[in-house]
Write a protein that holds these residues in place. Structure first.
Motif, short mmCIF file in Angstrom:
data_model
loop_
_atom_site.label_atom_id
_atom_site.label_comp_id
_atom_site.label_asym_id
_atom_site.label_seq_id
_atom_site.Cartn_x
_atom_site.Cartn_y
_atom_site.Cartn_z
N ARG A 1 0.94 -1.12 0.06
CA ARG A 1 0.08 -0.02 -0.04
C ARG A 1 0.89 1.27 -0.02
NH1 ARG A 1 -2.28 -4.09 1.07
NH2 ARG A 1 -4.73 -4.62 0.84
N VAL B 1 -1.45 4.47 -0.82
CA VAL B 1 -2.71 4.53 -0.42
C VAL B 1 -2.75 4.15 1.02
CG1 VAL B 1 -3.85 3.88 -2.57
CG2 VAL B 1 -2.91 1.94 -1.15
N ASP C 1 -6.14 0.43 4.72
CA ASP C 1 -7.20 -0.33 4.75
C ASP C 1 -7.69 -0.08 3.28
OD1 ASP C 1 -7.87 2.27 4.57
OD2 ASP C 1 -9.71 2.29 5.88
N HIS C 2 -6.67 0.33 2.26
CA HIS C 2 -7.18 0.30 0.86
C HIS C 2 -7.13 -1.16 0.45
CE1 HIS C 2 -7.14 2.58 -2.90
NE2 HIS C 2 -6.61 1.38 -3.29
N GLU D 1 -18.74 2.85 -4.96
CA GLU D 1 -18.23 2.98 -3.76
C GLU D 1 -16.91 2.51 -3.41
OE1 GLU D 1 -20.30 0.54 -4.57
OE2 GLU D 1 -20.16 -1.30 -3.50
N LEU D 2 -16.18 1.77 -4.35
CA LEU D 2 -14.99 1.23 -4.48
C LEU D 2 -13.94 1.99 -5.07
CD1 LEU D 2 -15.29 -2.61 -5.36
CD2 LEU D 2 -14.95 -1.77 -3.15
N ARG E 1 -11.44 4.86 -5.31
CA ARG E 1 -10.27 5.57 -4.27
C ARG E 1 -10.35 4.58 -3.22
NH1 ARG E 1 -13.52 8.69 -5.84
NH2 ARG E 1 -13.57 10.39 -6.87
N ARG E 2 -10.96 3.27 -3.18
CA ARG E 2 -10.96 2.69 -2.06
C ARG E 2 -10.52 1.05 -2.47
NH1 ARG E 2 -15.59 0.36 0.52
NH2 ARG E 2 -13.93 -0.61 1.88
N PHE E 3 -10.10 1.08 -3.70
CA PHE E 3 -9.48 -0.15 -4.30
C PHE E 3 -8.66 0.11 -5.41
CE2 PHE E 3 -10.41 -3.08 -8.20
CZ PHE E 3 -9.67 -4.03 -7.86
N TRP F 1 -5.57 9.33 -7.60
CA TRP F 1 -5.74 7.59 -7.55
C TRP F 1 -6.25 7.11 -8.78
CZ3 TRP F 1 -10.75 5.31 -9.03
CH2 TRP F 1 -10.74 3.76 -8.62
N THR G 1 -14.46 -8.38 -0.94
CA THR G 1 -15.53 -8.21 0.31
C THR G 1 -15.84 -9.48 0.91
OG1 THR G 1 -17.29 -8.56 -1.22
CG2 THR G 1 -16.51 -6.32 -1.02
#
Ligand code: F6P
Length: 744
Positions: free
Chosen positions: A519, A524, A527-528, A559-560, A562-564, A603, A690
């Motif tokens: 990460r 990132v 928790d990415h 929803e993913l 910037r989180r994935f 991102w 998930t």
């Protein structure tokens, strides 16, 4: 010499029997015929006497001496009658033919006639004496003495004896010929049947031995079955480790020399400014075979392709490897640029590679490439012969670069055990048939004792190709091919990896460190969510398809964003080929498009890292990711999937795996996808990212058990045990054949 002895075993009793039979029969027949002849003579003499009586009695006057004489002379015209005499009641000879022996008077004649046989020996030979009563008008109680010459009977008797002996000799010869012929045919049948059994051909569809040999055949079959079962149970019951494999080589294989041949070498030396650098190539083949070689300590023959390779070998082109713990010898074979272009880039990678992978890339076949391919296969055959310390080494031929090598080796080292492993898929006969040299390739591979594929489907495709293009004997149930007097066992041996030991895994950085490291590299948060793909930059790996799935995933689950991040590590490979250059360009373009569509200045959803990663780095990526993605469009096995599982000793992490990779047959608790189905792959990726910890742990447990047990040592042991069985059977049948040859 042996054959003479074997045949004498049949012939001597026969000859003896015939001699005894002749010895007993000939005098018996002689005696019998003599008795018949003498009885015949008695009857003839009676007839003569009766004839004479009738002739004389029909005459009105009393017969004169002259008349009698002339009757006698008429009778002895029969040359078998030697003489006739007439005796009166006082035993006086009153008339006789000229040859009547003066020494024989009437009394002696009567006495001789009363004996059995009634034979008198005269100086001129034996005569038979018959005395029959003859009554004439002027002679009461007369006796007619008829002497038959016996010389003709002796002649006939000698003839009979001769014919009898000839008959016995002819009978003897006839019987001997038939016996030897029948014995020879039965022996050949038995030898052929035994050989078939030993080679495993007769187990399901047994040959029919003659009834007297049924018991032996049943025992032999039983013994082979037991050996087979024992081998199978050993395969399954045991934990396969490098030590166990070494043991197997020393016991079942009697410490025979192991030689591996592959195009790719396990260690490549590169010249750098600071000196020589060693690299482990990104190759499933190397991943699998290297630990086996460490265990076997044999010789690995490969193309020396690195810029520093020549500088690191001795005068025999050998270098001991691995560099940090030398345990086997790497023998390098040199190719010119032109040869590498034709054999490796051309025939192997523009021809065979797309031919065998259903990845919709056209194979290209050029005659000049084929010529190089043949020449390089020959060069590697020469290298194997040079490296072989005995005439029967175990040679492990690797992959589609060496389709002709098994047969070339079989010609030079007929006693070698040649185990060929085809690391890529084998297409169906229609697809395979487009290769202009399909027959040569099949014949080349059929020089192998054992030919292995990753899956049953690939083995079946191979057998069907042989069936379509060659005149060979195929036994589908037993998966064997007999061609040109050689038997090849074709089987599925799913390849695997070395399962890390506790000491090795203890040296790995913690999963937490790997997660943070990965990460951090991406810039990132901890928790990415991260998914990785680790491949050679090859069009068969489904990299474009997985990027489409990432694209779809972000459309479906915004929803993913910037989180994935999806990280693709792609090791450059075969970069001089147009198809590969085009593919790399396409992947870059697609990456940019997807990143532009979903990403922003802070991102990017896809990170493409087109660089070689060493094995420590690869392990760190496996340990740091949430999900590993393998979406090959077609793959023999794909060891990335197994390596990922082995690296996750924390028991978590998810695997998305293409149904078109051989690994999907075994790793069926992974998230199996059709990479051409973008929706399905995107959904699987979402599930992988998930998934609950509990489900991850449950799936990972089953995956890890599978890979740990079916590790690469079991894979090697499986093939070696099959080879050992074949070798034993071949040695026995070679002994039978050599006996047969000596006997012939
Ligand atoms: O999959 C076939 C194969 O030979 C593998 O064993 C290996 O991973 C790969 O190709 C390597 O390709 P190359 O030797 O051409 O780099």
């Amino acid at each position: 010499m042996k054959s003479l002895r074997l045949q004498l075993r049949f012939l001597l009793p026969l000859v003896l029997l015939l001699v005894i039979a002749a010895y007993v029969t000939v005098p018996l027949v002689d005696k019998l015929t003599l008795r018949w002849f003498l009885r015949d003579l008695d009857v003839r003499s009676q007839l003569i006497a009766e004839n004479m009586t009738n002739t004389i009695v029909e005459t009105p006057e009393v017969p004169s001496q002259r008349q009698l004489q002339s009757e006698f002379n008429r009778a002895i015209r029969d040359e078998r009658i030697f003489a006739i005499g007439l005796c009166n009641a006082d035993s006086k000879l009153t008339a006789s033919t000229a040859a009547f022996p003066p020494r024989l008077d009437c009394t002696q004649a009567r006495e001789a006639a009363a004996q059995s046989p009634a034979i008198v020996t005269l100086p001129r030979g034996d005569v038979h004496v018959t005395v029959v009563p003859l009554t004439l008008p002027n002679l009461k109680d007369g006796r007619l003495v008829v002497l038959h010459d016996l010389s003709y009977i002796h002649l006939r008797s000698a003839d009979t004896r001769r014919y009898l002996i000839m008959l016995f000799v002819a009978l003897g010869c006839g019987m001997a010929l038939i016996t030897v012929l029948v014995a020879h045919i039965s022996w050949r049948g038995w030898v052929a049947g035994t050989k078939a059994l030993l080679r495993g051909e007769g187990l399901l569809e047994p040959f029919r031995p003659p009834p007297e040999l049924q018991v032996v055949a049943t025992d032999l079959r039983e013994m082979l079955r037991e050996m087979d079962e024992e081998r199978r149970s050993r395969m399954h019951a045991e934990d396969w480790t490098p030590e166990r494999l070494r043991q197997l080589l020393n016991t079942d294989m009697r410490g025979e020399q192991v030689i591996v041949v592959s195009n790719r070498e396990p260690y490549i030396h590169f010249k750098r400014e600071q000196g020589l650098e060693v690299q482990r190539p990104a190759s499933g083949l190397v991943t699998a075979i290297e630990p086996v070689m460490r265990a076997c300590s044999g010789t690995w023959i490969a193309h020396g392709s690195g810029s520093g390779d020549r500088e690191s070998v001795d005068h025999n082109d050998r270098v001991m490897v691995p560099p940090d713990d030398p345990s086997y010898s790497l023998r390098r074979v040199w190719l010119t640029e032109e040869e590498e272009q034709g054999y490796y880039f051309g025939f192997a990678n523009e021809g065979m590679w797309p031919l065998c992978h259903l990845a919709h890339v056209r194979p290209v076949f050029r005659l000049s490439d084929w010529e190089h391919y043949k020449a390089i296969n020959q060069r590697f055959a020469d290298a194997v012969v040079k490296e072989a310390r005995t005439d029967d080494p175990i040679v492990l031929v690797q992959d589609y670069h060496f389709a002709l090598l098994p047969d070339l080796l079989r010609a030079r080292l007929p006693n070698a055990t040649i185990i060929t492993f085809w690391h890529i898929p084998w297409p169906n006969p229609e697809s395979f048939g487009v290769c202009p040299w399909h027959e040569e390739i099949l014949k080349g591979l059929l020089g192998s004792s054992i030919l292995g594929f990753h899956t049953r489907q690939h083995s079946r495709n191979f057998l069907e190709s042989v069936d379509r293009f060659l005149e060979a004997r195929i036994r589908m149930e037993e998966s064997t091919v007999s061609f040109a007097n050689d038997l090849t066992q074709v089987n599925a041996y799913p390849i695997s990896i070395h399962w890390p030991t506790l000491e090795e895994s203890a040296r790995w950085p913690s999963v937490q460190d790997c997660r943070s490291g990965l990460r951090e590299m991406l810039g990132v948060a901890d928790d990415h969510l991260v998914a990785v793909g680790i491949d050679r930059f090859d069009y068969t790996k489904g990299i474009i398809e997985r990027f489409h799935a990432v694209d779809r995933l972000l459309q479906k689950h915004s929803e993913l964003k910037r989180r994935f991040t999806f990280v693709q590590f792609a090791a450059p490979t075969r970069s001089s080929l147009d198809e590969y250059q085009l593919f790399v360009q396409q992947v870059h373009t697609l990456t940019d498009r997807i990143n532009a569509r979903h990403g922003d200045s802070s991102w990017q959803p896809i990170r493409l890292i087109a660089e070689h990663q060493d094995s420590d780095e690869v392990t760190r990526h496996y340990r740091g990711t949430d999900c590993c993605v393998v979406t090959s469009l077609h793959d023999g096995m794909n060891l990335v999937a197994k390596e990922f599982v082995a690296a996750r000793d924390d028991g978590y992490g998810t695997l998305v795996l293409s149904q078109f990779a051989g690994a999907a047959r075994e790793l069926n608790t992974a998230l199996i996808v059709n990479p051409y189905d973008v929706e399905e792959t995107a959904d699987a990726l979402y599930r992988g990212l998930t998934m609950s910890r509990a489900e991850q742990a449950e799936r990972m447990r089953s995956l890890r058990t599978m890979v740990r047990e079916d590790n690469v040592y079991r894979w090697a042991a499986h093939m070696l045990l099959d080879a050992a069985r074949l070798r034993r059977a071949e040695r026995v049948s070679a002994r039978i054949v050599s006996r047969e040859a000596r006997a012939a």
